[in-house]
Design a protein around this motif. Structure first.
Motif, PDB file in Angstrom:
ATOM      1  N   VAL A  41      14.177 -37.264 -15.503  1.00  0.00           N
ATOM      2  CA  VAL A  41      13.675 -38.478 -16.142  1.00  0.00           C
ATOM      3  C   VAL A  41      14.788 -39.028 -17.035  1.00  0.00           C
ATOM      4  CG1 VAL A  41      11.888 -39.497 -17.585  1.00  0.00           C
ATOM      5  CG2 VAL A  41      11.342 -37.520 -16.139  1.00  0.00           C
ATOM      6  N   PRO A  42      15.552 -40.003 -16.560  1.00  0.00           N
ATOM      7  CA  PRO A  42      16.628 -40.562 -17.391  1.00  0.00           C
ATOM      8  C   PRO A  42      16.086 -41.312 -18.600  1.00  0.00           C
ATOM      9  CG  PRO A  42      16.923 -41.089 -15.057  1.00  0.00           C
ATOM     10  CD  PRO A  42      15.534 -40.567 -15.215  1.00  0.00           C
ATOM     11  N   SER A  43      16.968 -41.566 -19.534  1.00  0.00           N
ATOM     12  CA  SER A  43      16.621 -42.291 -20.757  1.00  0.00           C
ATOM     13  C   SER A  43      15.936 -43.621 -20.449  1.00  0.00           C
ATOM     14  CB  SER A  43      17.898 -42.542 -21.564  1.00  0.00           C
ATOM     15  OG  SER A  43      17.654 -43.393 -22.659  1.00  0.00           O
ATOM     16  N   TRP A  44      14.900 -43.923 -21.238  1.00  0.00           N
ATOM     17  CA  TRP A  44      14.175 -45.192 -21.196  1.00  0.00           C
ATOM     18  C   TRP A  44      13.450 -45.431 -19.871  1.00  0.00           C
ATOM     19  CZ3 TRP A  44      12.758 -46.988 -25.520  1.00  0.00           C
ATOM     20  CH2 TRP A  44      12.320 -48.318 -25.693  1.00  0.00           C
ATOM     21  N   SER A  45      13.215 -44.360 -19.127  1.00  0.00           N
ATOM     22  CA  SER A  45      12.438 -44.462 -17.891  1.00  0.00           C
ATOM     23  C   SER A  45      10.977 -44.175 -18.203  1.00  0.00           C
ATOM     24  CB  SER A  45      12.929 -43.449 -16.856  1.00  0.00           C
ATOM     25  OG  SER A  45      14.270 -43.672 -16.503  1.00  0.00           O
ATOM     26  N   PRO A  46      10.065 -45.082 -17.879  1.00  0.00           N
ATOM     27  CA  PRO A  46       8.644 -44.774 -18.068  1.00  0.00           C
ATOM     28  C   PRO A  46       8.245 -43.660 -17.100  1.00  0.00           C
ATOM     29  CG  PRO A  46       8.905 -46.794 -16.815  1.00  0.00           C
ATOM     30  CD  PRO A  46      10.286 -46.397 -17.256  1.00  0.00           C
ATOM     31  N   TYR A  47       7.431 -42.732 -17.576  1.00  0.00           N
ATOM     32  CA  TYR A  47       7.042 -41.638 -16.682  1.00  0.00           C
ATOM     33  C   TYR A  47       5.598 -41.224 -16.917  1.00  0.00           C
ATOM     34  CZ  TYR A  47       8.094 -38.359 -20.565  1.00  0.00           C
ATOM     35  OH  TYR A  47       8.133 -37.690 -21.758  1.00  0.00           O
ATOM     36  N   GLU A  48       4.982 -40.823 -15.829  1.00  0.00           N
ATOM     37  CA  GLU A  48       3.583 -40.420 -15.817  1.00  0.00           C
ATOM     38  C   GLU A  48       3.470 -39.160 -14.972  1.00  0.00           C
ATOM     39  OE1 GLU A  48      -0.735 -42.288 -14.369  1.00  0.00           O
ATOM     40  OE2 GLU A  48       1.105 -43.512 -14.356  1.00  0.00           O
ATOM     41  N   ILE A  49       2.708 -38.206 -15.447  1.00  0.00           N
ATOM     42  CA  ILE A  49       2.530 -36.942 -14.732  1.00  0.00           C
ATOM     43  C   ILE A  49       1.049 -36.679 -14.578  1.00  0.00           C
ATOM     44  CG2 ILE A  49       2.895 -34.441 -14.789  1.00  0.00           C
ATOM     45  CD1 ILE A  49       5.432 -34.957 -16.411  1.00  0.00           C
ATOM     46  N   ARG A  50       0.641 -36.316 -13.350  1.00  0.00           N
ATOM     47  CA  ARG A  50      -0.748 -35.986 -13.077  1.00  0.00           C
ATOM     48  C   ARG A  50      -0.792 -34.697 -12.263  1.00  0.00           C
ATOM     49  NH1 ARG A  50      -5.576 -38.318 -13.506  1.00  0.00           N
ATOM     50  NH2 ARG A  50      -4.602 -40.214 -14.292  1.00  0.00           N
ATOM     51  N   ALA A  51      -1.724 -33.822 -12.606  1.00  0.00           N
ATOM     52  CA  ALA A  51      -1.864 -32.533 -11.918  1.00  0.00           C
ATOM     53  C   ALA A  51      -3.030 -32.588 -10.934  1.00  0.00           C
ATOM     54  CB  ALA A  51      -2.088 -31.419 -12.935  1.00  0.00           C
ATOM     55  N   HIS A  52      -2.793 -32.106  -9.728  1.00  0.00           N
ATOM     56  CA  HIS A  52      -3.861 -32.000  -8.732  1.00  0.00           C
ATOM     57  C   HIS A  52      -4.588 -30.674  -8.848  1.00  0.00           C
ATOM     58  CE1 HIS A  52      -2.100 -35.592  -7.355  1.00  0.00           C
ATOM     59  NE2 HIS A  52      -1.170 -35.074  -6.581  1.00  0.00           N
ATOM     60  N   GLU A  53      -3.925 -29.694  -9.436  1.00  0.00           N
ATOM     61  CA  GLU A  53      -4.528 -28.403  -9.740  1.00  0.00           C
ATOM     62  C   GLU A  53      -3.960 -27.948 -11.079  1.00  0.00           C
ATOM     63  OE1 GLU A  53      -3.160 -26.485  -6.159  1.00  0.00           O
ATOM     64  OE2 GLU A  53      -1.554 -25.438  -7.243  1.00  0.00           O
ATOM     65  N   ASP A  54      -4.551 -26.914 -11.670  1.00  0.00           N
ATOM     66  CA  ASP A  54      -4.018 -26.428 -12.945  1.00  0.00           C
ATOM     67  C   ASP A  54      -2.515 -26.206 -12.818  1.00  0.00           C
ATOM     68  OD1 ASP A  54      -6.567 -26.491 -13.943  1.00  0.00           O
ATOM     69  OD2 ASP A  54      -6.879 -24.315 -13.876  1.00  0.00           O
ATOM     70  N   ALA A  55      -1.759 -26.714 -13.787  1.00  0.00           N
ATOM     71  CA  ALA A  55      -0.304 -26.702 -13.655  1.00  0.00           C
ATOM     72  C   ALA A  55       0.363 -26.459 -15.007  1.00  0.00           C
ATOM     73  CB  ALA A  55       0.189 -28.028 -13.066  1.00  0.00           C
ATOM     74  N   VAL A  56       1.564 -25.878 -14.936  1.00  0.00           N
ATOM     75  CA  VAL A  56       2.415 -25.683 -16.104  1.00  0.00           C
ATOM     76  C   VAL A  56       3.804 -26.201 -15.768  1.00  0.00           C
ATOM     77  CG1 VAL A  56       3.475 -24.012 -17.672  1.00  0.00           C
ATOM     78  CG2 VAL A  56       1.110 -23.671 -16.898  1.00  0.00           C
ATOM     79  N   LEU A  57       4.365 -27.019 -16.644  1.00  0.00           N
ATOM     80  CA  LEU A  57       5.706 -27.547 -16.471  1.00  0.00           C
ATOM     81  C   LEU A  57       6.563 -27.186 -17.677  1.00  0.00           C
ATOM     82  CD1 LEU A  57       3.945 -29.398 -14.533  1.00  0.00           C
ATOM     83  CD2 LEU A  57       5.736 -31.112 -14.836  1.00  0.00           C
ATOM     84  N   LEU A  58       7.817 -26.872 -17.421  1.00  0.00           N
ATOM     85  CA  LEU A  58       8.808 -26.670 -18.474  1.00  0.00           C
ATOM     86  C   LEU A  58       9.568 -27.970 -18.663  1.00  0.00           C
ATOM     87  CD1 LEU A  58      10.504 -24.569 -20.272  1.00  0.00           C
ATOM     88  CD2 LEU A  58      12.090 -24.585 -18.337  1.00  0.00           C
ATOM     89  N   GLU A  59       9.687 -28.416 -19.913  1.00  0.00           N
ATOM     90  CA  GLU A  59      10.426 -29.636 -20.226  1.00  0.00           C
ATOM     91  C   GLU A  59      11.616 -29.307 -21.121  1.00  0.00           C
ATOM     92  OE1 GLU A  59       9.374 -34.005 -22.068  1.00  0.00           O
ATOM     93  OE2 GLU A  59       8.782 -32.233 -23.203  1.00  0.00           O
ATOM     94  N   VAL A  60      12.789 -29.833 -20.770  1.00  0.00           N
ATOM     95  CA  VAL A  60      13.986 -29.722 -21.607  1.00  0.00           C
ATOM     96  C   VAL A  60      14.481 -31.149 -21.851  1.00  0.00           C
ATOM     97  CG1 VAL A  60      16.305 -28.775 -21.840  1.00  0.00           C
ATOM     98  CG2 VAL A  60      14.566 -27.498 -20.539  1.00  0.00           C
ATOM     99  N   CYS A  61      14.620 -31.531 -23.127  1.00  0.00           N
ATOM    100  CA  CYS A  61      15.063 -32.896 -23.413  1.00  0.00           C
ATOM    101  C   CYS A  61      16.045 -32.905 -24.579  1.00  0.00           C
ATOM    102  CB  CYS A  61      13.872 -33.811 -23.697  1.00  0.00           C
ATOM    103  SG  CYS A  61      13.133 -33.608 -25.322  1.00  0.00           S
ATOM    104  N   ASP A  62      16.849 -33.955 -24.628  1.00  0.00           N
ATOM    105  CA  ASP A  62      17.907 -34.056 -25.646  1.00  0.00           C
ATOM    106  C   ASP A  62      17.451 -34.805 -26.893  1.00  0.00           C
ATOM    107  OD1 ASP A  62      17.793 -36.689 -24.832  1.00  0.00           O
ATOM    108  OD2 ASP A  62      19.805 -36.743 -23.971  1.00  0.00           O
ATOM    109  N   GLU A  63      16.153 -34.871 -27.129  1.00  0.00           N
ATOM    110  CA  GLU A  63      15.625 -35.617 -28.269  1.00  0.00           C
ATOM    111  C   GLU A  63      16.236 -35.200 -29.603  1.00  0.00           C
ATOM    112  OE1 GLU A  63      11.294 -36.290 -30.398  1.00  0.00           O
ATOM    113  OE2 GLU A  63      11.377 -36.123 -28.208  1.00  0.00           O
ATOM    114  N   PRO A  64      16.495 -33.889 -29.849  1.00  0.00           N
ATOM    115  CA  PRO A  64      17.088 -33.530 -31.146  1.00  0.00           C
ATOM    116  C   PRO A  64      18.421 -34.220 -31.422  1.00  0.00           C
ATOM    117  CG  PRO A  64      16.250 -31.571 -30.054  1.00  0.00           C
ATOM    118  CD  PRO A  64      16.173 -32.694 -29.052  1.00  0.00           C
TER     119      PRO A  64
END
Length: 336
Positions: free
Chosen positions: A284-307
């Motif tokens: 997900v590049p900078s300033w890209s709108p993004y939406e995530i939807r799960a079809h079944e129970d799900a876990v995602l790992l997110e790493v971002c440069d916000e700090p």
């Protein structure tokens, strides 16, 4: 007497003559730039992208027929964004890779300025990493840190190949240019400790119960891992989605990647719609709108440069742009 360069400047009779003279002096008139240097809102050439684990694993297995850790420092595939001649960066500040190590192999020790972290996708007993002499398991579902400057090497003493996802802030280091790299003089490290727990080691037995206990918001729970004191350039979180739930995250100036720990679903990032599954990677590049939807129970790992952006005062959030009038070809994928 004037210097020749000043005489040359004073001898020009118009802008058409002046421009090439100042260009030879490595000066650009601010009113005559080749391209804009300021714009009304963030923009990037980096594209939203999706990589499938099953494809990456097959490619690693095939490469494993011909290349070993004796020939390649790491047997990995870098997930690059097709920006110009780039064949490395995944997003502006992060690079992600699929990596594999076969039974009986070890990846020799080295250290470098960039920080690294690893999500283990498939690995059994006997697979481990050594970080500054500390032996840490690498088993399915584990997440590990390798802070910048730490010696690190990987071993597989098990019976099956091991696969994982690497995330590093190498592109950020490239931009700022403080890169150092060093091979270990002995190629391998001596194990000095094998602790039961370590701040670089996040097994699912520890993270998943904490994630399940985290506050929920419309079916989505977030657990931010305690990693900032070791890797200050990124925030690392686990997100849990109940089946049939999702969220429109809008957009912000941070760049981020997601790795799917479990489950299936759909992501819509800008113009990209991707069906994701366990082990997949999403950029997900900078300033890209993004939406995530799960079809079944799900876990995602997110790493971002916000700090990094917050530290510099560059972090900003914005609403998601209004949807275009024409229907999206994959809108049906978001029906619960």
């Amino acid at each position: 007497m004037s210097e020749p360069v000043i005489e040359q400047l004073l001898a020009t009779t118009g802008l058409d003559e002046l421009y090439p003279v100042v260009a030879s002096l490595r000066m650009t008139p601010g009113w005559h730039k080749k391209r804009p240097s300021l714009w009304k809102e963030p923009r990037t050439e980096f594209r939203p992208l999706h990589w499938r684990y099953d494809v990456g694993r097959a490619a690693l297995d095939q490469a494993g027929r011909w290349i070993g850790t004796d020939l390649a420092e790491r047997r990995n595939y870098l997930l690059f964004n097709p920006v110009g001649d780039n064949d490395y960066d995944t997003v502006r500040t992060l690079v992600v890779a699929f990596q594999m190590i076969k039974p009986g192999e070890y990846a020799r020790a080295h250290r470098h300025t960039p920080n690294a972290m690893r999500l283990i996708l498939d690995a059994g007993p006997g697979c481990y990493t050594v970080v500054d002499g500390i032996k840490l398991p690498m088993r399915t579902g584990d997440f590990l840190l390798t802070p910048g400057g730490c010696w690190h090497s990987h071993y597989n003493e098990g019976e099956a190949s091991a696969y994982w996802i690497d995330v590093l802030d190498v592109p950020l280091v490239h931009l700022l240019e403080p890169m150092f790299f060093e091979d270990h003089p002995d190629r391998s490290q001596k194990v000095v400790a094998e602790p039961a727990g370590h701040p670089f080691y996040f097994p699912p037995q520890r993270t998943l119960p904490a994630l399940a206990a985290a506050p929920g918001d419309d079916g989505v729970q977030r657990l931010t891992l305690e990693t900032a004191q070791h890797i200050p350039t990124v925030d690392i979180s686990l997100l849990k989605f109940a089946a049939g739930t999702g969220r429109d995250f809008g957009r912000n100036t941070a760049s981020r990647v997601f790795a799917v720990v479990a489950g299936r679903g759909t992501a819509r990032i800008g113009e990209l719609t991707a069906q994701w599954a366990r082990g997949d990677v999403i950029a997900v590049p900078s300033w890209s709108p993004y939406e995530i939807r799960a079809h079944e129970d799900a876990v995602l790992l997110e790493v971002c440069d916000e700090p990094v952006l917050r530290k510099l005062g560059f972090y900003r959030e914005g609403a998601r742009p209004e949807a275009p009038e024409h229907s999206h070809p994959s809108d049906e994928a978001f029906e619960s």
